[in-house]
Enzyme design. Structure first.
Site, mmCIF file in Angstrom:
data_model
loop_
_atom_site.group_PDB
_atom_site.id
_atom_site.type_symbol
_atom_site.label_atom_id
_atom_site.label_comp_id
_atom_site.label_asym_id
_atom_site.label_seq_id
_atom_site.Cartn_x
_atom_site.Cartn_y
_atom_site.Cartn_z
ATOM 1 N N GLY A 59 66.358 41.025 -26.899
ATOM 2 C CA GLY A 59 67.493 40.227 -27.344
ATOM 3 C C GLY A 59 68.305 39.834 -26.130
ATOM 4 N N ALA A 60 68.592 38.543 -25.994
ATOM 5 C CA ALA A 60 69.198 38.024 -24.770
ATOM 6 C C ALA A 60 70.471 38.764 -24.349
ATOM 7 C CB ALA A 60 69.469 36.527 -24.919
ATOM 8 N N ARG A 91 62.245 39.259 -17.508
ATOM 9 C CA ARG A 91 62.161 38.315 -18.631
ATOM 10 C C ARG A 91 62.734 36.978 -18.160
ATOM 11 N NH1 ARG A 91 62.054 40.424 -23.814
ATOM 12 N NH2 ARG A 91 61.287 38.360 -24.363
ATOM 13 N N ASP A 129 68.086 32.270 -26.925
ATOM 14 C CA ASP A 129 68.016 32.961 -25.639
ATOM 15 C C ASP A 129 68.525 32.104 -24.489
ATOM 16 O OD1 ASP A 129 66.064 35.643 -25.830
ATOM 17 O OD2 ASP A 129 65.844 34.215 -27.465
ATOM 18 N N ASN A 153 64.622 29.561 -28.563
ATOM 19 C CA ASN A 153 64.626 30.794 -29.352
ATOM 20 C C ASN A 153 63.174 31.226 -29.597
ATOM 21 O OD1 ASN A 153 66.215 32.793 -30.800
ATOM 22 N ND2 ASN A 153 65.371 31.927 -32.675
#
Length: 363
Positions: free
Chosen positions: A54-55, A90, A243, A253
């Protein structure tokens, strides 16, 4: 938020800040386990293996990862090495680099013996700000849901969401799920359609887990069922997280979000995107052309994790041995398909003018 009646956050300090505790999301929904991160390398591994995901949560974990690195070596060289190690984990979510740059800017001017403490304070501030922003997103989204409910007196409000943009994706409250939690606690008759969200099934595992613990009525559906439900008037709104959001409102997303937006547009269903300021990338204008899309392991497609009859978590193979798979983790939904952006500062049109109306930036 609630887990069996007890309040939890996704990340916390342990041993006075010498380590960081997190919920191991790779074990959910079948087992609730926590994990201690004692060094920068462990924080980086937790991000890359999706122990945390999750961002917003990735950003906070990265900030604490820099803190852990500086506790060992506070030199400029060590700071840069830790920054690069964490930033490489990421590539799509902008929150990670945003948080790392914020901590780095805070500590760089300081004497070496003050850097670790300053990093700890800044990371903690980022975490607390994330909680406040997500709760504010919830309040603004609640008003939209109240308007939708008022147009359907006595009827259930059916909301569809994709992936997991709840409190497990942030420090607390969540982004797309925060308005749902606020609506449920306010007494609205709300029900959530939960996309399973292949290939990692974050909807079926994490979103369903969250909603169940909070007591929110919900139903898991296969990813391809959303359009069918919309055609039959069974979806009143779609709400997702993001994100990375470009300055003109394109949203990146979890893979499959674009298809939900197309179906919503075709059926006249409002498509909302919930996000904090840390998710906006003011340097990018064209999301499709400019946002880097992470390609993850093909094993996430060819194999699936679940609980066996003996209650043990196991992984099973889905595809024929030797079959190749391609696994882009995200897609980009153009701003033209987004009804509105729900931020901590209010609701904005998915345009550059809409965002700049909320955020006074010089970019």
């Amino acid at each position: 938020m609630n887990i069996d009646g007890s309040p939890w956050r996704t990340i916390w300090l342990e041993e006075g800040g010498r380590s960081v505790g997190v919920i191991d999301q790779t074990q959910l929904p079948h087992q609730f386990k926590t994990k201690s991160l004692g060094c920068c390398a462990e924080a980086a591994a937790a991000i890359s293996t999706m122990v945390v995901r999750g961002a917003p949560l990735i950003g906070v974990t990265g900030a604490y990862g820099l803190m852990l690195a500086l506790q060992v070596d506070s030199s400029d060289a060590a700071l840069e090495a830790a920054f690069e190690q964490l930033n490489a984990t990421r590539p799509t979510a902008i929150n990670l680099r945003w948080a790392l740059e914020r901590v780095r800017a805070k500590v760089q001017p300081l004497p070496l013996d003050q850097r670790a403490a300053a990093a700890k304070a800044e990371a903690a501030a980022i975490a607390e700000e994330d909680v406040a922003m997500c709760e504010a997103i919830g309040e603004h989204g609640l008003e939209l849901f109240r308007q939708l409910a008022a147009a359907r007196p006595g009827q259930q409000l059916n909301v569809l969401t994709h992936c997991n943009a709840g409190w497990l994706a942030t420090v607390d409250w969540g982004t797309a799920l925060a308005p749902i939690y606020k609506a449920h606690r306010a007494g609205l008759n709300i029900h959530v359609w939960v996309d399973e969200t292949r290939p990692r099934n974050q909807g079926a595992s994490l979103t369903a887990y969250e909603l169940a613990k909070e007591g929110v009525p919900h139903t898991v559906i296969v990813d391809n069922a959303g359009g069918h439900l919309m055609q039959h008037g069974l979806v009143d709104a779609v709400i997702v997280g993001t994100d990375r959001t470009t300055r003109n409102g394109d949203v990146c997303n979890k893979i499959g979000t674009y298809l939900k937006a197309l179906a919503a547009n075709d059926n006249g269903v409002p498509f909302y995107v919930a996000l904090p300021a840390s998710t906006i990338d003011w340097s990018i204008g064209d999301g499709v052309a400019e946002i880097p899309i992470e390609a993850r392991s093909e094993l996430e497609v060819t194999h699936i994790q679940g609980v066996a009859g003996n209650a043990e978590i196991c992984t099973v193979q889905l595809t024929p041995t030797g079959t190749k798979a391609f696994n882009p983790a995200f897609d980009v939904t153009p701003a033209r398909l987004v009804t509105a952006l729900i931020t901590e500062r209010g609701v904005a049109a998915a345009t550059e003018a809409g965002l700049r109306g909320l955020y006074a930036v010089a970019n």
